[in-house]
Design an enzyme around this catalytic site. Structure first.
Site, short mmCIF file in Angstrom:
data_model
loop_
_atom_site.label_atom_id
_atom_site.label_comp_id
_atom_site.label_asym_id
_atom_site.label_seq_id
_atom_site.Cartn_x
_atom_site.Cartn_y
_atom_site.Cartn_z
N CYS A 1 0.84 -1.20 0.00
CA CYS A 1 0.00 0.00 0.00
C CYS A 1 0.87 1.25 0.00
O CYS A 1 1.70 1.45 0.90
CB CYS A 1 -0.92 -0.03 1.22
SG CYS A 1 -1.78 1.53 1.54
N CYS B 1 0.69 3.30 3.13
CA CYS B 1 1.37 2.63 4.25
C CYS B 1 2.88 2.82 4.13
O CYS B 1 3.57 3.03 5.14
CB CYS B 1 1.02 1.15 4.27
SG CYS B 1 -0.74 0.79 4.46
#
Length: 692
Positions: free
Chosen positions: A85, A88
């Site tokens: 991600c 992230c």
């Protein structure tokens, strides 16, 4: 060793050497690479965003998260994230900095992370209802019953905001759940301070005076948890007269009572938390004490070596598309225990589009078509995810369907394992779908999507909004869709719309931590891939969108698909890898069951499995192995349940249910027959002859 490092740093360097030089160096390079792989860690080689030893973050997984957060003497703040991600990846430095900043708070509250991108963690992430990344959950101390935690509530995710919400969460603990190592965080009164001055306790006592909305005092209290011979409290600046007697003219200020009973203001250069904490830690006889914390490894874990695959950037690789489908169906979708309502419709529509337009290999296409037909004909408003997984894993052993059971990135490989990968494969899949809808519109006939130029884009849009794990990425895509997707009037415009938006995303993420340095996010296609796509107008580089459309239709066509590196249906490596995972316990969920079907052969079409007798022998062989395990009789029961009945793929339980259903149906039909037989006699018309 230097040569091996050079190859690892620049995978293309070896290919650029003259053939004679490559031939001479090949044996030595292969030996060195083998040695390097055996030694272990490679710089930037690991797929994890956080590393044991080098980061202060506590790393959890499917086997440790429950034991760590359940009935713990400390509270926990856990970030459920995905290593692919982009948000992230970008947030990882902040999370590392937060964990390091509050390292001394570990006896009261700990900062942890769990990677939901790892297949072994997919079940636990589903158990904790993690649908988007990153998700932050608080777990209170001494929680005996299972809980999914409390969601982070804060205006933003800046380090200071999260640190302050950690303090708020600690203060929400009741007396019975208060972490024993955490000192009181509520302010004390003036009378308490006077009693401390008279007590001569033999240790330092620091009081931080502050305003009502300040967190400095509580932060200093938590910073000094691991230190002995000192006690820290906080007081508010409400009693102005008392502050005047102590000589305090501004807040925050720190007032110190010495072991001998003397007291006075602490002089620091700046009234900041770090200055107060540093001064108090440096006092004579103030030293760290031994705290009994759970064992935390200080050893830096070995990282997986990236094995580079040579590829042609002008080609589209089947392995990327199939790996993306595997991850989508077996990992990302697994975050949802069941699908119902709008979620089910979104998934059904997306599968319909993919099944009709996917240009890949026949076995994969047949699996998608089987899944689409099953979803379309299912008379249910809610279905469990495990039912979808059983079909994807071909539990019923339908002939000729197959989908690889692990990822293998080629055109989507990154210089580090956490870069590119799944998001790259999704973009390739989406572009492929729009191009196929434009070049083969007849493929959507009978689906309800024919004649709708936005059909594919809308299916993609709803999938990203509903299922895509990176929440921030999904929000950005939704903003772009709201802005201009309605302007798409033809399938060709849909192709170009997605291309433009993809370039916009690349431009926004250029220089971001998720950008792969070996694959910079630049406008695509580059001039070397499509010279005709670029032209100069009034001195500015511009796109020739007519040529771009032609290029996209060629690049994402079936003719440009390359099957190199794709896993064959009968590939020994595919099944050997699965066998190793079963033996070593890899890819298991917390309950000890593999995410694959118990019978790994069920992923292969029956005509590749060979005779049914071989399948039965294989199952009985595994049964014998399990009987030798400590589980004994329980293993026998479980193994018997998966043995095919008459080689058809039904278990004995399935056949028992079929027999019961058959008998019940027969009895019901017989009862109905006699019932209507009796009633029919009453319905007969009786003819009476007139008497003479």
């Amino acid at each position: 060793m230097a040569a091996a490092r050079a190859v690892a740093r620049d995978p293309g360097a070896y290919a650029r050497q003259p053939p004679s030089l490559r031939a001479a160096r090949l044996p030595r390079l292969l030996f060195l690479l083998a040695v390097v792989a055996a030694v272990g860690p490679r710089e930037g080689g690991g797929a994890r965003l956080y590393r044991e030893g080098s980061d202060a973050v506590w790393l959890l997984d499917s086997g440790s998260v429950r034991s760590a957060t359940g009935n713990s003497s400390a509270a926990w703040l856990v970030q459920f994230h995905s290593s692919w991600c982009g948000h992230c990846i970008g947030y990882a430095p902040t999370w590392r900095a937060l964990a390091a900043d509050v390292r001394d708070w570990a006896a009261a509250i700990r900062v942890a992370a769990l990677d939901c991108a790892e297949e072994k963690n997919q079940d636990v992430c589903r158990t904790y209802d993690i649908h988007f990344y990153p998700t932050f959950r608080y777990f209170k101390a001494f929680t005996k019953e299972f809980t999914t935690g409390e969601n982070f509530k804060g205006p933003d995710r800046e380090l200071r905001t999260v640190r302050q919400t950690m303090i708020d969460f600690l203060q929400n603990h009741t007396e019975g759940t208060w972490p024993p190592a955490c000192p009181p965080l509520d302010p004390i009164q003036s009378s308490d301070i006077l009693s401390f001055m008279d007590s001569h306790s033999g240790q330092y006592h620091a009081i931080v005076f502050e305003s009502n909305g300040s967190y400095v005092g509580r932060e200093v209290i938590l910073d000094l948890i691991p230190y002995e011979n000192i006690m820290v409290s906080r007081a508010l600046d409400t009693d102005k007269a008392f502050l005047g007697t102590l000589g305090i003219t501004s807040v925050p200020s720190c007032y110190l009572i010495y072991p001998n009973g003397s007291h006075g203001l602490v002089n620091v250069a700046k009234p900041l938390r770090s200055f107060f904490s540093s001064h108090l830690k440096s006092l004579p006889d103030v030293r760290k004490k031994s705290l009994f914390l759970p064992e935390k490894s200080n050893k830096e874990e070995k990282s997986e070596v990236v094995v580079w695959k040579e590829f042609d950037r002008a080609k589209l690789y089947t392995a990327d598309l199939e790996s993306g489908l595997h991850y989508l169906l077996r990992v990302e979708l697994a975050a949802h225990r069941s699908l119902a309502g709008a979620q089910l419709k979104t998934f059904r529509d997306f599968v319909t589009v993919v099944a009709k337009l996917f240009p890949g290999r026949p076995a994969v296409k047949k699996l998608l078509e089987t899944l689409q037909e099953w979803l379309a004909n299912l008379p249910l408003d809610k279905i469990p995810y495990n039912a979808i997984l059983d079909l994807v894993n071909n539990k019923m052993q339908i002939s000729g369907i197959f989908l690889t059971s692990h990822v293998k990135w080629v055109g989507c490989q990154g210089s580090r394992l956490e870069l590119r990968g799944y998001p790259c494969s999704l973009w390739k899949l989406f572009h492929t779908l729009t191009v196929q809808a434009s070049t083969h519109p007849e493929a959507l006939a009978g689906t309800g999507f024919e004649g709708h130029p936005q059909a594919v884009l809308q299916a993609i849009r709803r999938y990203i909004r509903t299922f895509f794990g990176c929440k921030e990425c999904g929000e950005h895509f939704e903003e772009m869709a709201k802005e201009s997707m309605d302007s798409v009037k033809t399938p060709d415009q849909a192709v170009l719309w997605l291309w433009r938006k993809h370039n916009m995303v690349n431009s926004r993420l250029a220089g971001h931590l998720s950008e792969d340095p070996k694959f910079p996010k630049v406008p695509w296609p580059t001039p070397d891939l499509c010279p005709a796509c670029h032209e100069e107008i009034k001195g500015l580089d511009s796109w020739n969108e007519g040529q771009v459309l032609l290029f996209l239709k060629q690049h994402y066509s079936r003719d440009n698909l390359v099957d190199a590196y794709s896993v064959d249906q009968g590939s020994p490596g595919e099944w050997e890898a699965q066998g190793r995972e079963q033996e070593e316990g890899k890819g298991l969920n917390p309950s000890g069951k593999s995410w694959r079907h118990h019978d790994t052969g069920s992923l292969r079409p029956p005509h590749i499995l060979g005779p049914r007798t071989d399948l039965s022998k294989s199952l009985h062989h595994r049964l014998d192995l399990r009987l030798q395990s400590p589980q004994g009789p329980q293993a026998l029961k479980e193994a018997k349940a998966v043995v095919p009945f008459l080689g058809v793929g039904f278990s004995s339980l399935d056949m028992s249910l079929c027999v019961v259903l058959y008998v019940a149906s027969s009895l019901f039909l017989m009862i109905m027959y006699f019932f209507f037989r009796v009633r029919s006699k009453r319905w007969k018309v009786r003819l009476y002859h007139p008497a003479v």
